[in-house]
Design an enzyme around this catalytic site. Structure first.
Site, short mmCIF file in Angstrom:
data_model
loop_
_atom_site.label_atom_id
_atom_site.label_comp_id
_atom_site.label_asym_id
_atom_site.label_seq_id
_atom_site.Cartn_x
_atom_site.Cartn_y
_atom_site.Cartn_z
N PRO A 21 0.85 -1.19 0.00
CA PRO A 21 0.00 0.00 0.00
C PRO A 21 0.88 1.24 0.00
O PRO A 21 1.85 1.31 0.75
CB PRO A 21 -0.76 -0.13 1.33
CG PRO A 21 0.13 -0.96 2.21
CD PRO A 21 0.88 -1.88 1.30
N MET A 22 0.56 2.20 -0.85
CA MET A 22 1.33 3.45 -0.86
C MET A 22 0.38 4.64 -0.97
O MET A 22 -0.26 4.84 -2.01
CB MET A 22 2.36 3.44 -2.00
CG MET A 22 3.52 2.50 -1.71
SD MET A 22 4.78 2.49 -2.99
CE MET A 22 4.02 1.43 -4.21
N CYS A 106 2.51 2.76 10.01
CA CYS A 106 2.69 4.07 9.41
C CYS A 106 3.51 5.00 10.33
O CYS A 106 3.17 5.20 11.48
CB CYS A 106 1.35 4.71 9.11
SG CYS A 106 1.59 6.27 8.25
N GLY A 229 7.07 -2.36 -2.87
CA GLY A 229 6.54 -1.00 -2.87
C GLY A 229 7.26 -0.13 -3.88
O GLY A 229 6.94 -0.11 -5.07
C1 FMN Z 1 4.84 6.98 -0.93
C2 FMN Z 1 4.64 5.87 0.06
C3 FMN Z 1 3.40 5.74 0.69
C4 FMN Z 1 3.20 4.70 1.62
N1 FMN Z 1 1.95 4.54 2.17
C5 FMN Z 1 1.70 3.46 2.96
C6 FMN Z 1 0.38 3.17 3.40
O1 FMN Z 1 -0.61 3.83 3.03
N2 FMN Z 1 0.22 2.09 4.22
C7 FMN Z 1 1.27 1.30 4.60
O2 FMN Z 1 1.07 0.34 5.35
N3 FMN Z 1 2.52 1.54 4.17
C8 FMN Z 1 2.75 2.58 3.35
N4 FMN Z 1 4.02 2.77 2.85
C9 FMN Z 1 5.07 1.80 3.16
C10 FMN Z 1 5.14 0.71 2.07
O3 FMN Z 1 3.94 -0.03 2.04
C11 FMN Z 1 6.32 -0.24 2.33
O4 FMN Z 1 6.17 -0.84 3.58
C12 FMN Z 1 7.68 0.46 2.29
O5 FMN Z 1 7.76 1.36 1.20
C13 FMN Z 1 8.84 -0.52 2.22
O6 FMN Z 1 8.75 -1.32 1.07
P1 FMN Z 1 9.67 -1.03 -0.25
O7 FMN Z 1 11.10 -1.04 0.20
O8 FMN Z 1 9.34 -2.18 -1.17
O9 FMN Z 1 9.24 0.29 -0.78
C14 FMN Z 1 4.24 3.80 1.94
C15 FMN Z 1 5.48 3.96 1.31
C16 FMN Z 1 5.69 4.96 0.38
C17 FMN Z 1 7.02 5.08 -0.29
#
Ligand code: FMN
Length: 323
Positions: A21-22, A106, A229
């Site tokens: 989720p982002m 979060c 993500g």
């Molecule tokens: C722009 C952005 C928005 C995010 N929003 C959420 C969110 O709404 N809910 C959540 O659980 N994590 C959120 N995250 C965290 C990501 O889900 C994920 O845990 C984190 O980016 C690490 O994974 P990655 O290294 O593959 O990016 C967000 C991350 C980014 C970069």
């Protein structure tokens, strides 16, 4: 080797590639694209329980799900049991989501001040209570997404086990603490400890940047699925290539500049259809820099896209990059 599909509660997930989720990014358009590029499960951007409670129009708009998105998980966040339960029952009744995910990871101040998100990780008892209350209130599977902890005092295993014993049907963990925000490296050692303790599916997350990283997350960390993500931003091929690599062991080549530009234009077009021209272009600006990353001559185009005000102008700018 693990089978391709697995289950979260009663929900069949066709493969082990899950899109994180982002907030501000994982809207319906992004998620449909992710599905078309082979994601086994997409998680919607976090939705506030209070927004649902007050029937905030912006929040309600975020609840829309396209039939092509299934299986899909809708993520809620909140600070007290009652409003979280209300939000969960509302989304079960009024949306077609297959899974409800509770955000306990979060790190942003707005969420933390409400004692929500990662703040809950300081107290495994609170994790248990929250998850238990939601699980008891709905009939669809409930999952939890959390970080490894708040700060150095990690309760990663305790929190994960608390969620499991409260009835969570899967758990995703990002290998960073709240205090780390997005700095440093995700700690896959902690993820490995958690994976070894859980009996429900464990979804490993954090710094999966290549299909090979995904394989490591499954084989070395012991995760049942991998959550991707940032590596999928402007790069849905990462999902396709990862799914293909996990299934066949073969690495597909990276997309060409033409393919990237074509996809960026399609993403823009869909965003404009979904959000209207102004909002669509606004959201696309952030994505443009991801789509155009590494393309020669793209820097000037990115700057110009940030000033363009019509879809047509943005398309013209993107076309300058096609060969
Ligand atoms: C722009 C952005 C928005 C995010 N929003 C959420 C969110 O709404 N809910 C959540 O659980 N994590 C959120 N995250 C965290 C990501 O889900 C994920 O845990 C984190 O980016 C690490 O994974 P990655 O290294 O593959 O990016 C967000 C991350 C980014 C970069």
């Amino acid at each position: 080797m693990k089978e391709q599909n697995f289950k979260i509660g009663t929900v069949e997930i066709p493969n082990r590639v899950i899109v994180a989720p982002m907030a501000g990014i994982s809207n319906l358009v992004f998620r449909v694209i992710a599905k078309e590029f082979g994601a086994g499960l997409v998680v919607m951007e976090m939705i506030s329980d209070k927004g649902i409670y007050y029937r905030n129009q912006k929040t309600l708009n975020m609840l829309k799900i396209d039939p092509r998105e299934h299986p899909i998980s809708l993520q809620i966040f909140g600070n007290d049991k009652e409003s979280l339960v209300q939000a969960a029952t509302f989304v079960q009744e009024h949306t077609s989501t297959d899974i409800i995910d509770i955000n306990m990871g979060c790190p942003v101040n707005k969420v933390i001040k409400a004692e929500a998100g990662a703040r809950l990780l300081l107290d495994p008892k609170k994790v248990y209570e929250m998850v238990h209350a939601v699980v008891n209130a709905v009939s669809i599977p409930v999952t939890v997404k959390m970080r490894t902890g708040w700060d150095d005092h990690l309760f990663a295993v305790e929190n994960a086990l608390a969620a499991e014993s409260a009835g969570a049907k899967a758990l995703a963990m990002h290998g960073r603490t709240r205090m780390q925000m997005y700095q440093g490296k995700a700690d896959w050692k902690v993820l490995q400890e958690v994976a070894a303790k859980l009996t429900i599916p464990f979804i490993g997350n954090g710094d999966v940047k290549t299909p090979k990283d995904a394989k490591k997350m499954l084989e070395e960390v012991g995760a049942d699925a991998v959550m991707i993500g940032r590596a999928a931003l402007g790069n849905p091929w990462m999902l396709l290539r990862t799914e293909f690599f996990l299934r066949t062991g073969e690495l597909l080549s990276e997309p060409s500049v033409d393919e990237k530009v074509k996809m960026a234009k399609l993403h823009l077009e869909k965003l404009v259809q979904f959000k209207g021209e102004k909002q669509g272009i606004y959201q696309f600006r952030q994505l443009a820099s991801y789509y155009l990353k590494g393309i020669p001559r793209a820097v000037k185009i990115k700057v110009a896209i940030n000033q363009a005000e019509s879809e047509k102008d943005v398309i013209c700018l993107l076309d300058k990059l096609s060969y």
